[in-house]
Design a protein around this motif. Structure first.
Motif, PDB file in Angstrom:
ATOM      1  N   THR A   1     -34.490  57.886  37.034  1.00 47.21           N
ATOM      2  CA  THR A   1     -34.856  58.199  35.857  1.00 47.21           C
ATOM      3  C   THR A   1     -34.919  56.925  34.985  1.00 47.21           C
ATOM      4  O   THR A   1     -35.255  56.976  33.952  1.00 47.21           O
ATOM      5  CB  THR A   1     -33.629  59.144  35.285  1.00 47.21           C
ATOM      6  N   ASN A   2     -34.127  55.801  35.423  1.00 47.40           N
ATOM      7  CA  ASN A   2     -34.041  54.569  34.695  1.00 47.40           C
ATOM      8  C   ASN A   2     -35.277  53.873  35.030  1.00 47.40           C
ATOM      9  O   ASN A   2     -35.386  52.817  34.636  1.00 47.40           O
ATOM     10  CB  ASN A   2     -32.764  53.972  34.970  1.00 47.40           C
ATOM     11  N   ARG A   3     -36.409  54.338  35.673  1.00 49.01           N
ATOM     12  CA  ARG A   3     -37.419  53.673  36.015  1.00 49.01           C
ATOM     13  C   ARG A   3     -37.308  52.368  37.005  1.00 49.01           C
ATOM     14  O   ARG A   3     -37.947  51.488  37.035  1.00 49.01           O
ATOM     15  CB  ARG A   3     -38.182  53.162  34.862  1.00 49.01           C
ATOM     16  N   SER A   4     -35.977  52.596  37.816  1.00 50.62           N
ATOM     17  CA  SER A   4     -35.900  51.394  38.640  1.00 50.62           C
ATOM     18  C   SER A   4     -36.035  52.243  40.016  1.00 50.62           C
ATOM     19  O   SER A   4     -35.962  53.388  40.242  1.00 50.62           O
ATOM     20  CB  SER A   4     -34.408  50.883  38.546  1.00 50.62           C
ATOM     21  N   LEU A   5     -36.245  51.395  41.226  1.00 44.44           N
ATOM     22  CA  LEU A   5     -36.192  51.774  42.414  1.00 44.44           C
ATOM     23  C   LEU A   5     -35.005  52.319  43.103  1.00 44.44           C
ATOM     24  O   LEU A   5     -33.874  51.985  42.605  1.00 44.44           O
ATOM     25  CB  LEU A   5     -36.546  50.818  43.621  1.00 44.44           C
ATOM     26  N   ILE A   6     -34.893  53.607  43.505  1.00 40.25           N
ATOM     27  CA  ILE A   6     -33.714  54.253  43.971  1.00 40.25           C
ATOM     28  C   ILE A   6     -33.398  53.876  45.435  1.00 40.25           C
ATOM     29  O   ILE A   6     -33.994  53.828  46.455  1.00 40.25           O
ATOM     30  CB  ILE A   6     -33.965  55.536  43.999  1.00 40.25           C
ATOM     31  N   SER A   7     -32.513  52.876  45.523  1.00 43.34           N
ATOM     32  CA  SER A   7     -31.898  52.459  46.750  1.00 43.34           C
ATOM     33  C   SER A   7     -30.469  52.133  46.665  1.00 43.34           C
ATOM     34  O   SER A   7     -29.642  53.064  47.073  1.00 43.34           O
ATOM     35  CB  SER A   7     -32.629  51.210  47.069  1.00 43.34           C
ATOM     36  N   GLY A   8     -29.928  51.001  46.306  1.00 40.48           N
ATOM     37  CA  GLY A   8     -28.614  50.624  46.147  1.00 40.48           C
ATOM     38  C   GLY A   8     -28.235  50.329  47.535  1.00 40.48           C
ATOM     39  O   GLY A   8     -26.863  50.541  47.661  1.00 40.48           O
TER      40      GLY A   8
ATOM     41  N   TRP B   1     -23.178  48.034  52.393  1.00 36.58           N
ATOM     42  CA  TRP B   1     -22.895  48.957  51.323  1.00 36.58           C
ATOM     43  C   TRP B   1     -24.100  49.636  50.690  1.00 36.58           C
ATOM     44  O   TRP B   1     -25.065  49.062  50.476  1.00 36.58           O
ATOM     45  CB  TRP B   1     -22.342  47.851  50.101  1.00 36.58           C
ATOM     46  N   THR B   2     -23.566  50.801  50.614  1.00 37.83           N
ATOM     47  CA  THR B   2     -24.525  51.828  49.870  1.00 37.83           C
ATOM     48  C   THR B   2     -23.841  52.508  48.640  1.00 37.83           C
ATOM     49  O   THR B   2     -22.854  52.595  48.357  1.00 37.83           O
ATOM     50  CB  THR B   2     -25.137  53.020  50.903  1.00 37.83           C
ATOM     51  N   ASN B   3     -24.638  52.957  47.546  1.00 35.76           N
ATOM     52  CA  ASN B   3     -24.275  53.329  46.421  1.00 35.76           C
ATOM     53  C   ASN B   3     -23.792  54.730  46.778  1.00 35.76           C
ATOM     54  O   ASN B   3     -23.070  55.473  45.957  1.00 35.76           O
ATOM     55  CB  ASN B   3     -25.279  53.362  45.284  1.00 35.76           C
ATOM     56  N   ILE B   4     -23.878  55.282  47.796  1.00 41.97           N
ATOM     57  CA  ILE B   4     -23.121  56.772  48.124  1.00 41.97           C
ATOM     58  C   ILE B   4     -21.927  56.399  48.891  1.00 41.97           C
ATOM     59  O   ILE B   4     -20.703  57.049  48.591  1.00 41.97           O
ATOM     60  CB  ILE B   4     -24.257  57.635  48.699  1.00 41.97           C
TER      61      ILE B   4
ATOM     62  N   GLY C   1     -20.403  53.560  49.956  1.00 40.47           N
ATOM     63  CA  GLY C   1     -19.796  52.245  49.755  1.00 40.47           C
ATOM     64  C   GLY C   1     -19.750  51.491  50.839  1.00 40.47           C
ATOM     65  O   GLY C   1     -20.585  51.132  51.790  1.00 40.47           O
ATOM     66  N   LEU C   2     -18.555  50.734  51.127  1.00 46.41           N
ATOM     67  CA  LEU C   2     -18.425  49.746  52.416  1.00 46.41           C
ATOM     68  C   LEU C   2     -18.452  50.456  53.733  1.00 46.41           C
ATOM     69  O   LEU C   2     -17.825  51.490  53.698  1.00 46.41           O
ATOM     70  CB  LEU C   2     -17.304  48.888  52.235  1.00 46.41           C
ATOM     71  N   SER C   3     -19.079  49.979  54.554  1.00 44.39           N
ATOM     72  CA  SER C   3     -19.113  50.535  55.845  1.00 44.39           C
ATOM     73  C   SER C   3     -19.104  49.689  56.920  1.00 44.39           C
ATOM     74  O   SER C   3     -19.800  48.532  56.913  1.00 44.39           O
ATOM     75  CB  SER C   3     -20.154  51.669  56.159  1.00 44.39           C
ATOM     76  N   PHE C   4     -18.911  49.771  58.369  1.00 43.09           N
ATOM     77  CA  PHE C   4     -18.838  49.011  59.470  1.00 43.09           C
ATOM     78  C   PHE C   4     -20.595  49.038  59.714  1.00 43.09           C
ATOM     79  O   PHE C   4     -20.806  47.856  60.111  1.00 43.09           O
ATOM     80  CB  PHE C   4     -18.022  49.493  60.439  1.00 43.09           C
ATOM     81  N   SER C   5     -21.368  49.778  59.871  1.00 42.60           N
ATOM     82  CA  SER C   5     -22.567  49.971  59.998  1.00 42.60           C
ATOM     83  C   SER C   5     -23.447  50.875  59.195  1.00 42.60           C
ATOM     84  O   SER C   5     -22.748  51.684  58.403  1.00 42.60           O
ATOM     85  CB  SER C   5     -22.696  50.585  61.663  1.00 42.60           C
ATOM     86  N   PHE C   6     -24.382  50.583  59.235  1.00 40.14           N
ATOM     87  CA  PHE C   6     -25.341  51.321  57.974  1.00 40.14           C
ATOM     88  C   PHE C   6     -25.087  52.801  58.412  1.00 40.14           C
ATOM     89  O   PHE C   6     -25.418  53.253  59.379  1.00 40.14           O
ATOM     90  CB  PHE C   6     -26.817  50.815  57.884  1.00 40.14           C
ATOM     91  N   PRO C   7     -24.844  53.649  57.283  1.00 37.54           N
ATOM     92  CA  PRO C   7     -24.552  55.071  57.324  1.00 37.54           C
ATOM     93  C   PRO C   7     -25.865  55.929  57.749  1.00 37.54           C
ATOM     94  O   PRO C   7     -27.067  55.469  57.310  1.00 37.54           O
ATOM     95  CB  PRO C   7     -23.933  55.498  55.988  1.00 37.54           C
ATOM     96  N   ASP C   8     -25.753  56.719  58.594  1.00 34.64           N
ATOM     97  CA  ASP C   8     -26.812  57.685  58.801  1.00 34.64           C
ATOM     98  C   ASP C   8     -27.202  58.476  57.509  1.00 34.64           C
ATOM     99  O   ASP C   8     -26.745  58.973  56.603  1.00 34.64           O
ATOM    100  CB  ASP C   8     -26.272  58.794  59.851  1.00 34.64           C
TER     101      ASP C   8
END
Length: 902
Positions: free
Chosen positions: A385-392, A410-413, A415-422
């Motif tokens: 909605t802010n006209r920016s790419l949804i990623s984070g 790190w993901t915006n959902i 947060g910090l994690s050892f490996s990239f979350p599924d």
């Protein structure tokens, strides 16, 4: 002339026919404004050109329409960038790609909005580029708001409380740090110092600014710079020996873009980046990514000085997003028309801005761009909605040796994690805590343990500790005449606490005061708040107004305001021994002595020769016997059973009464009584007499502001001698009726001065602590050390060292009436003793009457006794005879002759 006009007319008809019938244009112009000679611009230019070629080579994308790329160089200048944008807009482009600079993006967004041309950027990450202010601006990359949230999360994870921000002083740098400040504030963290580097700052300027920051406690640096100049910051830090142990360097994604772009000699170039932790925009593995990397490898010779970075993926995907949007736009309308703006007049210059046309269908193309949803080389392409790419999504990298290691994500959902979350778990907020783990990091200086991130002081700049120069009560703080030796209870507590810290704290004491007047502690607290000194050590009370300015440690001494008044001892009274009993108690006790003496004489007179004799002797025996029982010195022995039973109860009553009397008399001889009517804070307020207080103490402000006592009643006193003199003189002779001061001072006063005492209980509850600047980590560490001192007993030992030289007891005065013993407390015992006594007397009389009746019946056969007087005489004579004599008389039946003989 006619053929020419005819040809033009036919051309117009042909064009209008094509438009009306929805035919696609053969060529569509798109623009791009880049900085060619930059780390991001070189890669982006090649990526955009490659994307245009790929789109034009794919007939399924635009169905025969070709993209015509019109590109201009902004030269990393806002002014030149604006001119370049006008040049591009003059070519009737329907969208503009870029710019990469956030500063230029602000200006171009105004132009794009004015001409209704969608502006889509792949590298302008400034969070302030809002869609509300710039409706035609689209960001096809991750906003720095995501990155700063990730940075704040990382800082909070390692429990650092303060950081130093290093940034380029432009829109990109300032607005990024503002976003970081907001994220840190949400986690109760802060940026304690900001280093704003001018655009294009020289090495000497960077050295100067970094050198100034070394005098500040925090050692966590967050660097938010640009790929073209950011490495100079780390070169300068290495020259200043700031890439060593105890330092933490965190970098935003500009560093990863730099490392990914240039062909670096890792053995040499990464030497000054050892231990740095940074972020990199996460590009997931996909077929599109591999295809573009393969294309890039073929184009690498054209940009031999640069490698592919994350911004190259976004630049490549922008062209594809624009192509898909144009295709949808042409399918829906087919009209690409421009109109001259009535608001722009002829400026009569070389560049005719008045001829720049407004794109009529810009809003429709904008909506087509925002509705794009496909998978590109950089990942999912979807706008929010802010006209920016949804990623984070970010990788967290750590540089050590010649390697760049990924230590977490790190993901915006999640947060910090050892490996990239599924991706199947990205909406599960519950995974945040469980996944908040990172790989081991090697910090600057090769440290494996997480740095503390803060140092209180260095030997070059020791901690400046303010100390008040007191003129009294030197047991707490005493500054000797050499002005360097500081001692006292508060100083010993502070030094012992520093010894328990796991790190060294160089410090120096800074005395305040002239030695004649104790300095006002409020002004010293303000000096800490204004950064004139680093801390304040001494007998500093923790009060509400002070806590708004500075941070206090855990209280190392509990205190509160108390009232001191003169006292007198009851030992000076000559009749103090009468006070334990009330008058009624004395009367009842004395009456019982007489009653017991009479009853015992009645019970013992018949059978005990000790209670016989002349009337005078029997009266003395009767009354002295009961009084002698008080001291267990009676000479007479009780023989009858009833007499012994009465004495047993009497002795029990005497034991209780005498022990109570002894205890009460002891308290009367030891307790101190007040010489004044003050017995608490309420009675003190009710009077109009002067009140003394210690000079410089917060008790003055408390009595004035909280108790509403008139200032005219308050008299400032300095020393314990002043206390004594003012109290002894009294309010009528220019003294005071009482003194209000904190309990620790009064403890010392009462230990050295006699004739004074405390009334009531402390009417405030507070403590003494050490004052530090706001949010100082040292205050927390010192608080923990003070708790350890209290737990292991060292705090009590320091207290005994300074306060128990004379007397550790606190004298408390009592203004209540003497605690006399009343009859109500013993009426049960007296009643019991009285019942037993009366019962014994009744039993004795009944027994005597019974024996008399038996005697009279035995004499019924003998001569009758007609005289009433003889009968009574015989009865009393019968009482005086013993049992054997009476039996003998009954046998011989000679009772009538005995009275006649006698």
């Amino acid at each position: 002339m006619v053929p020419i006009m005819y040809a033009l007319l036919m051309l117009v008809v042909f064009v209008l026919h094509g438009v009306i019938n929805g035919e696609r244009p053969a060529v569509v112009n798109i623009g791009a404004v880049l900085t060619y000679d930059s780390a991001i611009g070189r890669v982006a230019k090649a990526a955009i050109e490659a994307a245009v070629q790929d789109v034009n080579a794919n007939e399924n994308v635009l169905n025969g329409t070709r993209l015509n790329l019109i590109m201009e160089d902004s030269s990393c200048s806002a002014f030149i960038g604006a001119v370049a944008a006008l040049k591009v807009l003059n070519k009737e482009v329907i969208t503009v790609i870029g710019p990469q600079s956030s500063t230029i993006a602000h200006i171009l967004s105004y132009l794009a909005g004015g001409f209704h041309i969608p502006l889509i950027s792949f590298a302008a990450t400034d969070p302030s580029l809002s869609s509300l202010q710039y409706p035609y601006f689209i960001r096809m990359t991750q906003s720095d708001s995501y990155q700063m949230a990730a940075m704040a999360n990382l800082i909070d994870f390692y429990e650092w409380k303060q950081v130093i921000a290093v940034f380029i002083d432009d829109d990109y740098g300032r607005n990024g740090i503002y976003a970081l400040d907001d994220e840190l504030t949400n986690k109760r963290l802060k940026i304690s110092y900001k280093i704003a580097l001018p655009v294009g700052a020289s090495r000497n300027k960077i050295l100067e600014l970094l050198q100034n920051s070394k005098a500040i406690g925090p050692r966590v640096y967050v660097v938010h710079a640009s790929p073209d100049s950011g490495l100079e910051i780390f070169h300068a830090a290495q020259d200043l020996q700031m890439m060593a142990a105890d330092f933490v360097w965190l970098a935003t994604d500009w560093l990863s873009a730099t490392l990914d772009t240039f062909e670096l000699n890792k053995t040499h170039s990464l030497e000054y980046l050892q231990g740095v932790v940074g972020f990199r925009q996460y590009i997931p593995e996909s077929q599109q990514k591999k295809a573009f990397e393969s294309t890039w490898n073929r184009l690498h010779t054209r940009v031999s000085s640069s490698k592919l970075n994350t911004y190259g993926f976004y630049a490549y995907d922008i062209v594809w997003a624009v192509a898909h949007a144009i295709n949808n736009f042409l399918d829906n309308s087919g009209n690409i028309t421009f109109s001259l703006s009535n608001q722009i007049g002829d400026n009569r210059g070389h560049m005719r801005t008045d001829l720049i046309k407004t794109f009529d269908s810009g809003e429709l193309l904008l909506q087509n761009l925002l509705s794009q949803n496909f998978s590109g080389s950089s990942g999912p392409i979807l706008f929010g909605t802010n006209r920016s790419l949804i990623s984070g999504n970010y990788e967290i990298i750590n540089i050590y040796g010649s390697d760049i290691n990924t230590i977490g994500y790190w993901t915006n959902i999640v947060g910090l994690s050892f490996s990239f979350p599924d991706t199947s778990h990205t909406n599960r907020q519950g995974n945040f805590t469980a996944s908040k783990v990172l790989h081991k990091i090697t910090w600057p200086g090769g440290m494996k343990m997480t740095p503390r991130g803060w140092i209180p002081s260095t030997r070059e700049r020791p901690l400046r500790i303010g100390v008040p120069r007191r003129v009294s009560y030197l047991q707490f703080v005493n500054i000797l005449t050499d002005n360097h030796t500081v001692q006292g209870y508060c100083i010993d507590v502070f030094r012992m606490a520093l010894k328990l810290l796991p790190y060294e704290v160089p410090y120096q004491f800074v005395p305040f005061g002239d030695g004649h007047i104790t300095p006002k502690y409020w002004s010293l607290v303000n000096m800490v708040a204004n950064n004139e000194i680093d801390a304040l050590v001494g007998d500093i009370s923790i009060v509400t107004n002070r806590t708004k300015l500075v941070d206090f440690t855990q209280p190392y001494m509990s205190t509160g305001l108390v009232i001191v008044v003169p006292t007198r001892s009851t030992k000076s009274s000559a009749w103090v021994f009468l006070r334990p009993f009330t008058v009624g108690m004395w009367c009842v006790t004395g009456a019982f002595f007489f009653i017991i003496g009479i009853v015992i004489w009645i019970l013992e007179h018949r059978v005990n020769s000790d209670f016989r004799g002349s009337p005078k002797r029997q009266c003395l025996t009767m009354f002295l016997f009961s009084f002698s029982t008080l001291f267990h010195s009676e000479q007479e022995e009780t023989l009858s059973t009833l007499g012994r039973f009465v004495m047993m109860v009497w002795f029990f009553l005497l034991m209780v009464v005498t022990s109570s009397y002894t205890a009460s008399l002891t308290s009367f001889l030891t307790v101190q009584q007040l010489q004044s009517p003050i017995n608490g804070i309420d009675s003190l307020i009710a009077t109009n007499d002067p009140i003394g207080y210690q000079e410089g103490s917060f008790s003055w402000s408390y009595m004035v502001n909280s108790l509403n006592i008139p200032r005219s009643r308050l008299i400032s006193l300095r020393t314990p001698d002043d206390y004594e003199e003012a109290l002894l003189r009294g309010p009528k002779n220019g003294g005071v009726v009482a003194i209000v001061d904190e309990l620790p001072y009064i403890e010392i006063f009462l230990a050295t001065k006699n004739g004074f005492g405390i009334v009531g209980q402390p009417f405030t509850r507070s403590g003494w602590g050490f004052a530090f600047r706001r949010n100082s980590p040292l205050a927390i560490d010192i608080s923990r050390a003070i708790l350890k001192l209290a737990e292991n007993g060292d705090l009590q030992q320091i207290h005994k060292k300074w306060f128990c030289l004379h007397n550790c007891n606190i004298h408390r005065a009592d203004n209540s009436k003497p605690n006399q013993l009343h009859l109500n407390s013993f009426w049960g015992l007296f009643m019991l003793c009285g019942i037993v006594t009366i019962a014994a007397l009744l039993i004795f009389l009944l027994k005597a009457i019974r024996q008399f009746i038996r005697y009279k019946k035995a004499k019924s056969d003998a001569s009758s006794i007609t005289s009433c007087t003889k009968t009574i005489y015989c009865f009393f004579d019968f009482i005086d005879e013993k049992e054997e004599a009476v039996k003998k008389i009954f046998k011989q039946q000679q009772c009538s002759s005995q009275p006649e003989a006698s």
